[in-house]
Design an enzyme around this catalytic site. Structure first.
Site, mmCIF file in Angstrom:
data_model
loop_
_atom_site.group_PDB
_atom_site.id
_atom_site.type_symbol
_atom_site.label_atom_id
_atom_site.label_comp_id
_atom_site.label_asym_id
_atom_site.label_seq_id
_atom_site.Cartn_x
_atom_site.Cartn_y
_atom_site.Cartn_z
ATOM 1 N N ASN A 149 50.875 62.611 26.942
ATOM 2 C CA ASN A 149 52.176 61.832 26.961
ATOM 3 C C ASN A 149 53.199 62.945 27.964
ATOM 4 O OD1 ASN A 149 51.182 63.697 24.936
ATOM 5 N ND2 ASN A 149 53.457 63.682 24.292
ATOM 6 N N GLN A 178 50.096 56.382 25.381
ATOM 7 C CA GLN A 178 50.786 56.316 26.694
ATOM 8 C C GLN A 178 50.039 55.476 27.915
ATOM 9 O OE1 GLN A 178 53.592 57.370 27.683
ATOM 10 N NE2 GLN A 178 54.314 58.380 25.799
ATOM 11 N N HIS A 200 56.861 50.111 20.997
ATOM 12 C CA HIS A 200 57.981 50.692 21.713
ATOM 13 C C HIS A 200 57.659 51.454 22.764
ATOM 14 C CE1 HIS A 200 58.694 55.149 20.624
ATOM 15 N NE2 HIS A 200 57.791 54.968 19.800
ATOM 16 N N CYS A 323 58.886 63.826 20.230
ATOM 17 C CA CYS A 323 58.742 64.040 18.860
ATOM 18 C C CYS A 323 58.903 65.967 18.707
ATOM 19 C CB CYS A 323 57.039 63.842 18.236
ATOM 20 S SG CYS A 323 56.792 62.065 18.395
#
Length: 380
Positions: A149, A178, A200, A323
């Protein structure tokens, strides 16, 4: 506005929002209820599951709806380890996984599991031989992400799957959050037992996700109490969210077929422009990397300062994964790749979607060059 932070989240398709609103307002019954409205909701849920299964070329009963990628990863890793701890307590992952995997493994270590963190090379890639060498008689789970990611490195999932096929006691989990819609992954061909997805990341809605559980694989549930989702994930299903997920996945996979070359051209244009700056070091591998992620460092500049300077021009990029970005921690992925800490502190990630254009890429490169010159003047 130019939005180049699609690995953090994508803008939902209008059609996805429309489908969510229609189901929410017209089919709001609980799919577990016995009456007609419950039956209608259940029918929609089953239709959505079947559509997704067809898109992923799996069986509908192999798909579990979740609240997103973090839950899918936690359910796969903890559920597999706890279910099969009697046949072994050794679990394997890499040094460059998402926090939801990394911290799940840390929790399992506290419960007595032995954990092996596989190293990666300077491109962020794990070596297949290292995976096989890590296997012991007690190994029950290997978890490796498909696409990193932060830097976009594509892991050799098919080769690893072939190795693990020789060890029927070991379950193979892949975090494909991803990769979906950008880098093809055939679950059966790669001998994947468990696979995580998050809506999302492909223009669906936040709070919706998927976990593929190969038929015949058993895992312990994390959420109990209602027996929904074949007892793997109790709780009233988000019917509207899952119908929207099915639509988002179909549209994204259609875009992958039609626009993958365009996405690669945008990436190449950005890399070419960035390479013209002496301050830039590009961390994303030139080969075997996803078409939508570029990670680079800006020597002499703090990443947060540069991100906010671009934001003033209405350009949105990021530092590490979303995150972890507010923690302002140095990227553990870049450190694992051998990047020096000071250089890692200046790392920036650009991540694209099929909605982006080559014109945006040229504009962003021009803005980056202007920002470098402006910040140099301020510093001097």
């Amino acid at each position: 506005m130019i939005y180049f932070d699609n690995s953090a989240t994508t803008k939902p398709y209008k059609e996805v929002i429309d489908s969510f609103l229609k189901v929410t307002t017209e089919y709001f019954g609980n799919p577990s209820s016995l009456h007609r409205m419950g039956g209608e909701a259940e029918k929609l849920l089953n239709m959505g599951r079947k559509q997704i299964a067809d898109l992923l070329e799996v069986k509908a009963n192999e798909l579990i709806f979740t609240s997103g990628g973090t839950e899918s990863n936690n359910l796969a890793v903890k559920g597999a380890a706890l279910m099969h701890r009697k046949r072994g307590n050794h679990i394997v992952t890499t040094a460059v996984e998402h926090a939801s995997i990394k911290e799940s493994f840390q929790q399992l270590a506290e419960l007595g599991f032995k954990v092996t963190y596989l190293p990666v090379d300077r491109e962020g890639r794990v070596h297949v031989k290292d995976v096989e060498q890590a296997i012991s008689n007690d190994t029950i789970l290997v978890s490796i992400m498909h696409v990193n990611n932060e830097v976009g490195t594509v892991q050799p999932i098919e080769e690893i799957g072939k190795i693990l096929k020789k060890y029927p006691k070991i379950l193979f989990h892949v975090d494909n959050i991803q990769g979906i819609g950008k880098v093809p992954l055939h679950l059966q061909k790669c001998s994947v037992d468990l696979c995580s997805y998050s809506a999302h990341k492909f223009h669906g809605l936040k709070g919706t996700g998927l976990l593929y559980i190969r038929e015949g694989v058993n895992i312990s549930p994390l959420l109990t109490g209602g027996n929904q989702e074949r007892k793997h994930r109790s709780g009233t299903e988000n019917v509207a969210g899952m119908v929207a997920l099915a639509k988002a996945l179909r549209m994204t996979l259609e875009n992958e077929k039609k626009q993958s070359d365009k996405l690669l051209q945008i990436k190449e244009a950005l890399i070419k422009g960035l390479s013209e700056l002496e301050e830039v070091t590009i961390h994303t591998p030139a080969k075997d990397s996803a078409p939508h992620i570029i990670n680079f460092s800006m020597k002499g500049f703090k990443a947060e300062v540069f991100v906010h300077a671009l934001e003033e021009k209405d350009i949105y990029v990021s530092t590490t994964s979303a995150c972890s970005s507010k923690k302002q921690a140095v990227s553990s992925t870049l450190i694992a790749m051998g990047v020096q800490e000071e250089e890692a502190k200046s790392a920036i990630r650009i991540s694209l979607s099929y909605d982006n254009t080559i014109e945006e890429a040229h504009f962003v490169i021009k803005a980056i060059k202007e920002t470098v010159n402006k910040l140099k003047e301020v510093m001097n």
